[in-house]
Design a protein around this motif. Structure first.
Motif, PDB file in Angstrom:
ATOM      1  N   GLN A  70      48.699  64.881  47.864  1.00  0.00           N
ATOM      2  CA  GLN A  70      47.696  63.822  47.904  1.00  0.00           C
ATOM      3  C   GLN A  70      46.741  63.989  46.724  1.00  0.00           C
ATOM      4  O   GLN A  70      46.318  65.105  46.403  1.00  0.00           O
ATOM      5  CB  GLN A  70      46.920  63.885  49.224  1.00  0.00           C
ATOM      6  N   GLY A 108      44.756  58.858  47.654  1.00  0.00           N
ATOM      7  CA  GLY A 108      46.048  58.210  47.807  1.00  0.00           C
ATOM      8  C   GLY A 108      47.170  59.005  47.170  1.00  0.00           C
ATOM      9  O   GLY A 108      47.070  60.219  46.981  1.00  0.00           O
ATOM     10  N   TRP A 109      48.229  58.297  46.848  1.00  0.00           N
ATOM     11  CA  TRP A 109      49.396  58.915  46.218  1.00  0.00           C
ATOM     12  C   TRP A 109      49.898  58.003  45.108  1.00  0.00           C
ATOM     13  O   TRP A 109      49.580  56.807  45.078  1.00  0.00           O
ATOM     14  CB  TRP A 109      50.533  59.116  47.231  1.00  0.00           C
ATOM     15  N   ASN A 110      50.689  58.570  44.202  1.00  0.00           N
ATOM     16  CA  ASN A 110      51.314  57.786  43.151  1.00  0.00           C
ATOM     17  C   ASN A 110      52.668  58.413  42.835  1.00  0.00           C
ATOM     18  O   ASN A 110      52.747  59.609  42.549  1.00  0.00           O
ATOM     19  CB  ASN A 110      50.451  57.746  41.884  1.00  0.00           C
ATOM     20  N   SER A 146      45.771  56.989  42.079  1.00  0.00           N
ATOM     21  CA  SER A 146      46.677  56.532  43.117  1.00  0.00           C
ATOM     22  C   SER A 146      47.114  55.091  42.917  1.00  0.00           C
ATOM     23  O   SER A 146      46.485  54.311  42.209  1.00  0.00           O
ATOM     24  CB  SER A 146      46.031  56.690  44.495  1.00  0.00           C
ATOM     25  N   SER A 156      52.346  53.070  46.430  1.00  0.00           N
ATOM     26  CA  SER A 156      52.707  54.420  46.866  1.00  0.00           C
ATOM     27  C   SER A 156      51.872  54.863  48.056  1.00  0.00           C
ATOM     28  O   SER A 156      52.370  55.525  48.966  1.00  0.00           O
ATOM     29  CB  SER A 156      52.526  55.402  45.711  1.00  0.00           C
ATOM     30  N   THR A 157      50.596  54.507  48.043  1.00  0.00           N
ATOM     31  CA  THR A 157      49.715  54.933  49.126  1.00  0.00           C
ATOM     32  C   THR A 157      50.095  54.266  50.437  1.00  0.00           C
ATOM     33  O   THR A 157      50.156  54.921  51.490  1.00  0.00           O
ATOM     34  CB  THR A 157      48.252  54.642  48.763  1.00  0.00           C
ATOM     35  N   SER A 199      53.251  55.786  51.774  1.00  0.00           N
ATOM     36  CA  SER A 199      53.009  57.146  52.252  1.00  0.00           C
ATOM     37  C   SER A 199      52.370  57.151  53.632  1.00  0.00           C
ATOM     38  O   SER A 199      52.793  57.895  54.529  1.00  0.00           O
ATOM     39  CB  SER A 199      52.129  57.901  51.255  1.00  0.00           C
ATOM     40  N   GLY A 238      44.333  58.438  53.143  1.00  0.00           N
ATOM     41  CA  GLY A 238      45.099  57.413  52.451  1.00  0.00           C
ATOM     42  C   GLY A 238      44.717  56.019  52.895  1.00  0.00           C
ATOM     43  O   GLY A 238      44.607  55.090  52.076  1.00  0.00           O
ATOM     44  N   TYR A 273      41.502  55.048  51.319  1.00  0.00           N
ATOM     45  CA  TYR A 273      41.687  54.617  49.931  1.00  0.00           C
ATOM     46  C   TYR A 273      41.896  53.110  49.876  1.00  0.00           C
ATOM     47  O   TYR A 273      41.319  52.412  49.023  1.00  0.00           O
ATOM     48  CB  TYR A 273      42.891  55.353  49.324  1.00  0.00           C
TER      49      TYR A 273
END
Length: 308
Positions: A151, A156-158, A168, A172-173, A176, A200, A203
């Motif tokens: 994370q 978030g995520w990317n 992020s 992707s977020t 996830s 997440g 975000y």
């Protein structure tokens, strides 16, 4: 309203049982009987029949065997996409008995030949593998923990973190947190995975589900464009349906809800915003610009939840 519901009920069992359950509130004995048809007729039966003796679809984990990247669009025929479709359509996991073991023995990721149920480095791919794994009963706890470890600082995520991205992605977020939610529903999760999902979701919420945090501008036209199937793509409708499933309501969603409401046509339907390009086994929805049963269902379900 009654005409739209009748139109939705005149559909494949993969959609019809969800209309019966989520829009009409029919007893489990009714929608459960329709859901049981997913494995034996229509979309579900067609896709099940395409599974290979090795447990895979199209001979590959994320891409079909022989894919060289030159064709237009992302192919949607390989194992991960096929499992995701069957799960989302409501196929009972028992219909795929033995698949976990077959994939463990024969399926490797195209990225570095990693073992299938261990996941890989792309968070969207890992989210689908996590969701499919808990559905089928595979040991995917390591993937759930991977999300905690990867994370980003902004919550978030990317999927491009491997290339060094530290900011992020909406796409992707959302993917996830969807995977983490299904893991949590199936197993209870851990304190760390539950906290990661909440971060997440925050975000997305602090961006009102569709705005840049820095400027308040719409993050991209894609956020307001509804496509079916959702695939990997973000939209406020896709995001709202996740929050509905998670049981999370927040006033910061209100503007996104009105965007969904405002897209309803005079006849009570929602239009297809365009299918993601790429090879498919068969189409399950209409072409761009036509009334979409799937999008109409998702939008009606979101509005029913919100308005209640």
């Amino acid at each position: 309203m009654r005409e739209v519901i009748g139109w939705l009920l005149d559909s494949d069992p993969a959609l019809r049982w969800q209309v019966e359950r989520d829009l009409l509130g029919r007893p489990e004995g009714v929608w459960g009987a329709t859901r049981a048809l997913v494995g034996v007729e229509g979309f579900g039966a067609r896709l099940r029949a395409l599974q290979g003796d090795d447990g895979m679809w199209a001979g590959g984990a994320f891409f079909p065997a022989g894919f060289d990247g030159t064709e237009a669009g992302q192919p949607w025929t390989a194992t991960t996409w096929s499992l995701t479709s069957l799960r989302e359509w409501g196929l009972e996991a028992s219909a795929l008995a033995g698949t976990v073991e077959l994939l463990a023995a024969s399926c490797r990721w195209e990225y570095q030949d990693l073992p299938y149920w261990g996941g890989e480095v792309d968070c969207c791919i890992n989210s689908w593998t996590l969701a499919n794994g808990v559905w089928l009963g595979a040991d995917v706890q390591g993937i759930a923990e991977w999300f905690v470890e990867h994370q980003l600082e902004d919550g978030g995520w990317n999927c491009e973190w491997v290339e060094g991205s530290t900011r992020s992605s909406f796409h992707s977020t959302l993917n996830s947190v969807k995977g983490l939610l299904l893991h949590e529903v199936a197993t209870g999760g851990t304190a760390a995975t539950r906290a990661a999902r909440a971060r997440g979701e925050e975000y997305l919420l602090e961006r009102d589900l569709f705005r840049r945090l820095s400027t308040g501008e719409v993050v991209g036209e894609w956020a307001l464009r509804f496509r079916s199937p959702f695939r990997w793509g973000y939209s406020v409708l896709n995001a709202l349906d996740h929050f509905r499933a998670a049981g999370v309501t927040d006033p910061r969603m209100a503007e996104a809800v009105e965007i969904v409401r405002g897209a309803r046509q005079e006849d009570g339907t929602w239009l297809q915003g365009g299918r993601h390009p790429g090879r498919v086994w068969f189409e399950i929805d209409v072409a761009e610009g036509e009334p979409s049963k799937w999008l109409t269902f998702y939008a009606m379900r979101v509005l029913k939840w919100w308005d209640r």
